[in-house]
Structures are given as C-alpha cells and as structure tokens.
Design a protein around this motif. Structure first.
Motif, PDB file in Angstrom:
ATOM      1  N   GLU A  15       5.531 -17.787   7.153  1.00  0.00           N
ATOM      2  CA  GLU A  15       5.411 -19.610   8.013  1.00  0.00           C
ATOM      3  C   GLU A  15       5.570 -20.345   6.096  1.00  0.00           C
ATOM      4  OE1 GLU A  15       1.146 -19.202   9.305  1.00  0.00           O
ATOM      5  OE2 GLU A  15       1.893 -18.748  11.559  1.00  0.00           O
TER       6      GLU A  15
ATOM      7  N   ALA B 100      16.629 -25.508  11.130  1.00  0.00           N
ATOM      8  CA  ALA B 100      15.464 -25.631  11.849  1.00  0.00           C
ATOM      9  C   ALA B 100      15.871 -25.221  13.067  1.00  0.00           C
ATOM     10  CB  ALA B 100      14.911 -26.572  12.407  1.00  0.00           C
TER      11      ALA B 100
ATOM     12  N   ARG C 295      16.549 -21.388  12.533  1.00  0.00           N
ATOM     13  CA  ARG C 295      15.038 -20.518  12.112  1.00  0.00           C
ATOM     14  C   ARG C 295      14.457 -19.987  12.994  1.00  0.00           C
ATOM     15  NH1 ARG C 295      14.059 -23.757   8.926  1.00  0.00           N
ATOM     16  NH2 ARG C 295      12.615 -25.224   9.519  1.00  0.00           N
ATOM     17  N   GLU C 296      14.279 -20.948  14.521  1.00  0.00           N
ATOM     18  CA  GLU C 296      13.386 -21.243  15.259  1.00  0.00           C
ATOM     19  C   GLU C 296      14.057 -19.337  16.208  1.00  0.00           C
ATOM     20  OE1 GLU C 296      13.382 -24.214  17.676  1.00  0.00           O
ATOM     21  OE2 GLU C 296      12.426 -25.293  16.503  1.00  0.00           O
ATOM     22  N   GLU C 297      15.560 -19.545  15.974  1.00  0.00           N
ATOM     23  CA  GLU C 297      15.770 -18.214  16.817  1.00  0.00           C
ATOM     24  C   GLU C 297      15.788 -17.385  16.192  1.00  0.00           C
ATOM     25  OE1 GLU C 297      17.997 -16.619  20.167  1.00  0.00           O
ATOM     26  OE2 GLU C 297      17.111 -18.881  19.821  1.00  0.00           O
TER      27      GLU C 297
ATOM     28  N   GLN D 136      12.733 -16.168  14.206  1.00  0.00           N
ATOM     29  CA  GLN D 136      11.599 -16.314  14.881  1.00  0.00           C
ATOM     30  C   GLN D 136      12.036 -15.329  16.103  1.00  0.00           C
ATOM     31  OE1 GLN D 136       9.357 -19.689  14.112  1.00  0.00           O
ATOM     32  NE2 GLN D 136       9.860 -20.108  12.304  1.00  0.00           N
ATOM     33  N   ARG D 137      12.222 -15.873  17.377  1.00  0.00           N
ATOM     34  CA  ARG D 137      12.238 -15.090  18.300  1.00  0.00           C
ATOM     35  C   ARG D 137      12.790 -13.596  18.371  1.00  0.00           C
ATOM     36  NH1 ARG D 137      14.077 -20.783  19.984  1.00  0.00           N
ATOM     37  NH2 ARG D 137      15.952 -19.746  20.001  1.00  0.00           N
TER      38      ARG D 137
END
Length: 537
Positions: free
Chosen positions: A482, A503, A506-508, A510-511
């Motif tokens: 974070e 973005a 980055r979300e991918e 994180q998943r």
C-alpha cells in the motif's frame, strides 16, 4: 524443485528434532540395522549358486582338478570329505568339458576305454591283462550305480586257458563294497551284486564270488551265495506265515478272554520242496463205434461115424454128445474199441504246511469261566489243525506276571503327568511372556500417547505462533504494497495525472499476489522472509 527438496529436508529435520532422546536413538538404530541388513542381503544375493562338478573323486583326481580350477581363477567348494567339488552353476558344463579334454578325472579313464590305448604291437599277455582291467573297471562303475553303494573294487582271477589240460580251472572273483555312512547293504542287494559279477565273466559261477563289506564283514562267501539267499527267503516266508496266524488267533482270543489275558505261539514247519506228479488215465466210451471189428465163423455138416471123443479114466471113450448127423458150428467176434488217454501233470507249489504246533496260555485270574475243551476245539478249527499231519495243540491256564505291565502303567501315568505339568509350565511361561510384552506395549503406548498429546499441543502452539507471525508478515507486506501504491499515486499526481495502464497492471499484480498467498501461504511466507531479511540487511 530445489525449494521443494529443501522444504522436505527441513520437515524431516524438524520432525527428528521434535523426537525425544529415546526416539532419536531408536531411529538411528533402525537406520543402521536397515543399512547392515541391506548390505548382507545384497552380498547374499550376489553370491553364486554352487553345483557339483564331480563326485566320488579319488584324492589324486581331486587334487589335480583343484589345481586346474585355481589356475583358471574359478571359485570352488569341497564337500563330502573332499570327494565332491562344487563350482558356480553357470560354469559347471564349461569346466566339465574343459577338464575332460585335459584327461581329468584320470580315474574315469578306466573300463573299456583302456582298450583304446592298445597298439598293434601289444602282446597277447598284455591284451588279456588289459581286457581284465577293463572288465574290472566296468564292473566297478556298475556296482557304484547301485543305491547305497559309495565305492567298489572288483578283482577277477581268470586262469589262463590251456589246450592240453584235462581239468581247466574255473575263474573266481572278489568284490569289496563301501556303503554310505547311513546306508546298509541288504541281502537282496548283495545277491544282485554277486549274480551281476558272475553273469559278466564267462564261466564264473555265483558260488565262486566273494562279497565283502568295507568293515571286513563277509556278505557272501563261496558255495553259500544261493543257499544263504534261499535260506533267508524261506525264513522270512515262514516268519510271515507264523506272524499272520498268530495275529489272527490272538485277535480272536482277545475277544473271548479280554486283551492281555491270553498269549499264543505258533510254530510252523513249511515244505519248500517242489514236486511234480504225472497221472495217465484210459477212458473208453461205449457209444463210440469201434475202430476195427472182425468175425470168424466155422460150420461142419454131414453124416459119418461117431466122432472122436475124449478118453475116460480107463481109456474108455466117452461120448461127446455131438450128433454126427447134425454137424458142427463155431463163431468168434473181435472188436477194437477207441480208448482215450488223459495225461495230467501237477506241480505242487512250495510253501505248503507240513506241521503246525500251537500253544495257548490263559491267565488263571480271568480264565475261570472258560471251557478249555471248547476253546481248544475253537483254536483247532481256526488254524486248521490236522491230526493225520502230526499237528499238536496245548492249552494251559497259568497265572500271568503283571509286574511289568503295572510298572509300565505307572511309568506311563508318571510320564503323562509330567507332560501335563510341562505343558502347564510352558503355557504359564508363555502367558507370562505375552503378558509382560502386552504390559510393556501398554506402558509404551500410554507414554507415547502422552508424549504425542504434548507434542500435538506444542505443534498446535507452534502452528498458532507461525500463523500469527505469518499474519504479521502478510500485514507488513500489504502495508509495504500500500505504501508503494501511495507513493506511485503521489508520483502520478505530481507527474500530471493517473496512469490507467499502470493502475490496472498494479491491481492485476495484487490479485495474483493475493491468490498466491491463499494457495501457497508457506512459499509466500518464505519469499517474504527473504525480502524482509534483505531490507533489514
């Protein structure tokens, strides 16, 4: 793959470290025992299987063969007192052919093989000696093949034939046999060896063969081979007949006076002479027509003086009563009838009963109500006594000696009691051992259960601690992610606006990280520990 191997080794190490000192010692001992057992098993499997190369060898042949095998580097074993040589099974036939090509064993070069070495210039004397040696060698081989015979030696004494001699000497033979330690030459085998030798030499009689054992005992001598064999056979047949008759009569008396209260002894004289009877009978059948028939008739007629008569006492003629005017007639008939002849030849088989003697003894303690006359008649009918043949029977009532029977019964009872006590003691001993083993097993199980319970509680605490530490590490990782995301967002704002592609990427990530943490938490924790260690370093 390397990480998995490391994880497995780490688990084994942690499990071993969690053992008690006793469990560690047992584990180390089990591993060492398995290693030693595996070594000896592999050594045993690697050893070759040995099979006999030659058996019943002479010492000289055994020494020569051992020297050849040693020179060729072939492993061997000696058994049966050095008379049998064992080699690996896969080399038996090759070594046997190789040694046979070199003339080993030398003792095998006997028998008729000696005749192959005779040349053209061999004298008659050497030919006769070679033939005799060859015949002795062949007889040795044949006698050795008989069951129970380990070694044999045959010596023949064949006299030289003389053309001008009136009385020619007959050959003789002597045979020495050596049997196996646990075998014994029977009478039938001895007679078979004697007749085998006698049939192999021309002019040799069985009575001229002497058979001797290795212990020096004469098994068959001259002039006694056939007689001893026949005597043994007759004795065995007579004994078998007496035993059969005695057994049948004893069984009958046991039912009359009870078991152990009667004794029977039968002595038989059997006739082993073989006789032949020839009988001729002439039979005439009246209904059969005659073979030849002749009839003669005489007739005289006419008149004349008184015919001559016979003279009386005083020379006075006596009238014959013949009328001269009536004549004279005479008639005779001859017939040759067919007569049949029957010739009957009977040969009596040896072994008929010549005389029987029966002795019956009854126990006076139990034979009080037995009629001896009736019993004697019953026994006579059972064995077929014939007074005309000279058979005899004797029935007596005497007290039996039962001290031996009582002693045997007491000894049997004591032995049975001792056996029962031994069985009881063995059962108690076995029960005590089994109970001790079960008690030790129960104690060990309870201790192991208690130890496993404490170990499980300790493992649960360690698992909770590891889980808490893992949660903390994951929280630190999320906080780091974070913080990195916030820093990137601030950089994006400072740089003039958000980057949608960055973005999304980055979300991918994180998943993917979240999914990886859920599927493989231990591997993720190890990676995070490595990152944190690098950052702290």
């Amino acid at each position: 793959m390397r990480d998995r191997v490391t994880a497995v080794l780490r688990r084994i190490t942690e499990t071993f470290q969690s053992f008690t000192p006793g469990q560690k010692a047992m584990s180390v001992f089990a591993v060492i025992a398995l290693a030693i057992g595996g070594y000896f098993f592999s050594t045993w499997v690697a050893q070759p299987t040995y099979s006999p190369l030659f058996s019943n060898l002479a010492p000289a042949d055994a020494s020569a063969i051992v020297d050849k095998l040693t020179a060729d580097g072939v492993p061997y074993q000696l058994t049966n007192g050095g008379q049998t040589i064992m080699v690996p099974q896969d080399q038996v036939y090759a070594e046997r052919i190789k040694l046979s090509g070199q003339g080993l064993p030398a003792q095998a070069d006997t028998g008729y093989a000696l005749l192959d070495k005779q040349g053209v210039m061999t004298s008659d004397f050497m030919q006769q000696v070679g033939y005799q040696r060859a015949l002795e060698g062949e007889l040795n081989k044949t006698i050795k093949s008989i069951s129970g015979v380990q070694n044999a030696a045959v010596h023949l004494a064949i006299p030289t034939k003389d053309v001008f001699a009136d009385n020619q000497q007959k050959p003789t033979a002597s045979v020495l046999v050596q049997t196996a330690p646990s075998a014994k030459l029977s009478s039938a085998q001895a007679q078979s060896i004697v007749h085998l030798v006698a049939s192999s030499v021309p002019g040799l009689e069985a009575s001229k063969v002497t058979l001797v054992g290795a212990d020096g005992k004469v098994l068959s001598t001259e002039d006694s081979a056939g007689a001893s064999g026949a005597a043994d056979s007759r004795s065995q047949q007579t004994l078998a007949f007496e035993q059969r008759m005695t057994g049948s009569l004893q069984q009958m008396l046991d039912q009359v006076v009870g078991t152990g209260h009667a004794a029977v002894k039968i002595t038989a004289d059997l006739d082993y002479d073989q006789t032949e009877t020839k009988t001729q009978k002439y039979i005439a059948d009246p209904s059969t027509p005659p073979l030849a028939e002749s009839k003669k008739t005489e007739l005289y007629s006419g008149s004349g003086a008184l015919g001559a008569g016979v003279l009386g006492p005083d020379n006075i003629q006596v009238p014959t009563g013949v009328n001269p005017s009536s004549g004279y007639s005479s008639e005779s008939l001859t017939r040759n009838n067919a007569v049949g002849m029957v010739t009957e030849t009977r040969k009596s088989a040896p072994g008929s009963v010549r005389r029987l003697s029966v002795a019956v003894m009854l126990d006076s303690a139990t034979a009080g109500g037995v009629d001896q006359g009736q019993l004697q008649q019953l026994v006579s009918s059972a064995v077929g006594l014939d007074p005309n043949r000279g058979d005899s029977i004797a029935v007596s009532t005497i007290p039996f000696d039962k001290s031996a029977a009582k002693a045997n019964a007491t000894a049997l009872a004591d032995a049975k009691k001792a056996e029962q006590q031994a069985q009881l003691y063995s059962m108690l001993k076995t029960g005590a051992v089994v109970g001790a083993i079960l008690l030790l097993g129960l104690i060990a199980w309870l201790r192991t259960r208690r130890r496993n319970k404490g170990l499980r509680s300790l493992q649960a605490e360690i698992a909770r601690a590891n889980e808490e530490r893992l949660q903390l590490e994951l929280a630190e990782a999320r906080a780091a992610l974070e913080a990195e995301a916030n820093a990137e967002a601030r950089l994006a704002i400072a740089g003039g606006g958000p980057d949608d592609d960055a973005a999304a990427e980055r979300e991918e990530r994180q998943r993917e990280i979240t999914s990886l943490v859920e599927q493989q938490p231990e591997e993720v924790a190890m990676v995070l520990r490595g990152w944190l260690a690098d950052r702290r370093g």
